[in-house]
Design a protein around this motif. Structure first.
Motif, PDB file in Angstrom:
ATOM      1  N   VAL A 116     -21.202 -24.615  20.867  1.00  0.00           N
ATOM      2  CA  VAL A 116     -22.285 -24.946  20.229  1.00  0.00           C
ATOM      3  C   VAL A 116     -22.664 -24.135  18.943  1.00  0.00           C
ATOM      4  CG1 VAL A 116     -25.080 -24.835  20.640  1.00  0.00           C
ATOM      5  CG2 VAL A 116     -23.338 -25.250  22.519  1.00  0.00           C
ATOM      6  N   GLU A 117     -22.142 -22.833  18.864  1.00  0.00           N
ATOM      7  CA  GLU A 117     -22.459 -21.978  17.774  1.00  0.00           C
ATOM      8  C   GLU A 117     -21.057 -21.042  17.440  1.00  0.00           C
ATOM      9  OE1 GLU A 117     -27.251 -21.262  17.934  1.00  0.00           O
ATOM     10  OE2 GLU A 117     -26.076 -19.462  17.321  1.00  0.00           O
ATOM     11  N   ASN A 118     -20.708 -20.850  16.492  1.00  0.00           N
ATOM     12  CA  ASN A 118     -19.732 -19.905  16.092  1.00  0.00           C
ATOM     13  C   ASN A 118     -19.999 -19.223  14.901  1.00  0.00           C
ATOM     14  OD1 ASN A 118     -16.903 -18.714  16.454  1.00  0.00           O
ATOM     15  ND2 ASN A 118     -16.271 -20.382  14.620  1.00  0.00           N
ATOM     16  N   GLU A 119     -20.034 -17.826  15.050  1.00  0.00           N
ATOM     17  CA  GLU A 119     -20.158 -16.916  14.060  1.00  0.00           C
ATOM     18  C   GLU A 119     -18.908 -15.918  13.927  1.00  0.00           C
ATOM     19  OE1 GLU A 119     -23.331 -13.387  12.815  1.00  0.00           O
ATOM     20  OE2 GLU A 119     -23.778 -14.374  14.582  1.00  0.00           O
ATOM     21  N   PHE A 120     -18.230 -15.971  12.857  1.00  0.00           N
ATOM     22  CA  PHE A 120     -17.152 -15.063  12.455  1.00  0.00           C
ATOM     23  C   PHE A 120     -17.955 -13.609  11.775  1.00  0.00           C
ATOM     24  CE2 PHE A 120     -14.062 -13.258   9.320  1.00  0.00           C
ATOM     25  CZ  PHE A 120     -13.158 -13.007  10.333  1.00  0.00           C
ATOM     26  N   VAL A 121     -17.311 -12.526  12.633  1.00  0.00           N
ATOM     27  CA  VAL A 121     -17.863 -11.305  12.023  1.00  0.00           C
ATOM     28  C   VAL A 121     -17.024 -10.279  11.754  1.00  0.00           C
ATOM     29  CG1 VAL A 121     -19.566  -9.297  12.905  1.00  0.00           C
ATOM     30  CG2 VAL A 121     -20.005 -11.615  13.944  1.00  0.00           C
ATOM     31  N   LYS A 122     -16.798  -9.869  10.624  1.00  0.00           N
ATOM     32  CA  LYS A 122     -15.877  -8.662  10.012  1.00  0.00           C
ATOM     33  C   LYS A 122     -16.614  -7.597   9.787  1.00  0.00           C
ATOM     34  CE  LYS A 122     -12.117  -7.375   8.068  1.00  0.00           C
ATOM     35  NZ  LYS A 122     -11.639  -6.180   8.902  1.00  0.00           N
ATOM     36  N   PRO A 123     -16.644  -6.627  10.970  1.00  0.00           N
ATOM     37  CA  PRO A 123     -17.312  -5.401  10.540  1.00  0.00           C
ATOM     38  C   PRO A 123     -16.653  -4.661   9.626  1.00  0.00           C
ATOM     39  CG  PRO A 123     -16.254  -5.250  12.731  1.00  0.00           C
ATOM     40  CD  PRO A 123     -15.988  -6.837  12.205  1.00  0.00           C
ATOM     41  N   GLY A 124     -17.287  -3.458   8.957  1.00  0.00           N
ATOM     42  CA  GLY A 124     -16.735  -2.580   8.121  1.00  0.00           C
ATOM     43  C   GLY A 124     -15.659  -1.921   8.620  1.00  0.00           C
ATOM     44  N   PHE A 181     -14.359 -10.568  14.751  1.00  0.00           N
ATOM     45  CA  PHE A 181     -14.260 -11.297  16.073  1.00  0.00           C
ATOM     46  C   PHE A 181     -15.275 -12.258  15.965  1.00  0.00           C
ATOM     47  CE2 PHE A 181     -17.515  -7.806  15.817  1.00  0.00           C
ATOM     48  CZ  PHE A 181     -18.774  -8.554  16.214  1.00  0.00           C
ATOM     49  N   ASN A 182     -15.157 -13.303  16.865  1.00  0.00           N
ATOM     50  CA  ASN A 182     -16.001 -14.442  16.746  1.00  0.00           C
ATOM     51  C   ASN A 182     -16.886 -14.339  17.680  1.00  0.00           C
ATOM     52  OD1 ASN A 182     -13.526 -15.155  15.344  1.00  0.00           O
ATOM     53  ND2 ASN A 182     -14.527 -17.153  15.411  1.00  0.00           N
ATOM     54  N   ARG A 183     -18.426 -14.481  17.356  1.00  0.00           N
ATOM     55  CA  ARG A 183     -19.423 -14.524  18.442  1.00  0.00           C
ATOM     56  C   ARG A 183     -19.782 -16.067  18.652  1.00  0.00           C
ATOM     57  NH1 ARG A 183     -23.531 -11.111  16.064  1.00  0.00           N
ATOM     58  NH2 ARG A 183     -22.489  -9.662  16.770  1.00  0.00           N
ATOM     59  N   VAL A 184     -19.584 -16.477  19.981  1.00  0.00           N
ATOM     60  CA  VAL A 184     -19.599 -17.992  20.279  1.00  0.00           C
ATOM     61  C   VAL A 184     -20.700 -18.435  21.263  1.00  0.00           C
ATOM     62  CG1 VAL A 184     -17.996 -19.997  20.996  1.00  0.00           C
ATOM     63  CG2 VAL A 184     -17.079 -17.970  19.469  1.00  0.00           C
ATOM     64  N   LYS A 185     -21.355 -19.221  20.992  1.00  0.00           N
ATOM     65  CA  LYS A 185     -22.228 -19.860  22.275  1.00  0.00           C
ATOM     66  C   LYS A 185     -21.343 -20.941  22.770  1.00  0.00           C
ATOM     67  CE  LYS A 185     -26.618 -19.467  21.709  1.00  0.00           C
ATOM     68  NZ  LYS A 185     -28.066 -19.763  21.264  1.00  0.00           N
ATOM     69  N   LEU A 186     -21.217 -21.258  23.824  1.00  0.00           N
ATOM     70  CA  LEU A 186     -20.505 -22.291  24.661  1.00  0.00           C
ATOM     71  C   LEU A 186     -21.330 -23.075  25.622  1.00  0.00           C
ATOM     72  CD1 LEU A 186     -17.190 -20.223  25.824  1.00  0.00           C
ATOM     73  CD2 LEU A 186     -17.471 -22.172  23.871  1.00  0.00           C
ATOM     74  N   LYS A 187     -21.122 -24.183  25.819  1.00  0.00           N
ATOM     75  CA  LYS A 187     -21.895 -25.088  26.755  1.00  0.00           C
ATOM     76  C   LYS A 187     -20.879 -25.498  27.684  1.00  0.00           C
ATOM     77  CE  LYS A 187     -24.897 -29.064  27.849  1.00  0.00           C
ATOM     78  NZ  LYS A 187     -25.303 -30.428  26.824  1.00  0.00           N
TER      79      LYS A 187
END
Length: 188
Positions: A25-33, A38-44
């Motif tokens: 449903v949503e996919n957010e790619f996160v690159k911390p310093g 990692f990917n923060r993903v909302k799944l249905k």
């Protein structure tokens, strides 16, 4: 089925997670310093309809879900099951009301719908985006109640209730967006 990496994740992609088909449903790619991306993903979950949020390390791989879509024609309902027919093979499929997820509100006989199957099991029904439906009941407009965007409740021929503008009356045909259940325009 093929494997997909978290780098290839996109909205509406279907993957296998915990041995069940899920849609992103949503996919957010996160690159911390500091640390690994990692990917923060909302799944249905396509079987239960439950949504969950998960975090996956960048580069994790998942199996693609084997989902097939078919256009089928709605025939009738017995109140418990909805019967659809493949217009090419004339094969009929019964789908329980629980799996319809509200799509039954917009179905008229002979309406063509997109049905998703996981293996042989139907998991979702998608009606056409716009439906022209007849207003079977609505209250008459009250004079003086004419400020901006005033709507009133109406019942359409499928039994669904929608909000319509004041100038629409019983017997008129309206175009409804089945994704939101909102009035679009008066049908021609």
């Amino acid at each position: 089925m093929g494997m997909v990496s978290t780098n290839e994740f996109r909205k509406r992609m279907k993957i296998m997670f915990d041995a069940q088909p899920c849609m992103i449903v949503e996919n957010e790619f996160v690159k911390p310093g500091k640390g690994q991306a990692f990917n923060r993903v909302k799944l249905k979950n396509l079987i239960t309809g439950r949504q969950l949020e998960k975090t996956f390390k960048s580069g994790d791989t998942f199996e693609e879900a084997d989902i097939t879509n078919t256009t089928m024609q709605f025939l009738y309902t017995d109140g418990v099951n909805y019967t659809f027919m493949d217009t090419k093979s004339y094969e009929q499929v019964e789908i329980p009301k629980d799996a319809m997820e509200g799509a039954e509100r917009w179905l008229l006989e002979n309406t063509e719908c997109d049905i998703s199957f996981w293996g042989d099991k139907p998991i979702s029904v998608t009606p056409p985006v716009f439906m022209d439906l007849l207003i079977t009941y609505t209250e008459p407009a009250v004079k003086g109640d004419t400020s901006n965007n005033v709507t009133k409740a109406a019942t359409v021929q499928t039994g669904a209730e929608v909000q319509i503008p004041l100038f629409i009356s019983t017997g008129d045909k309206v175009k409804i967006d089945t994704r939101t259940g909102e009035y679009v325009e008066r049908a021609k």
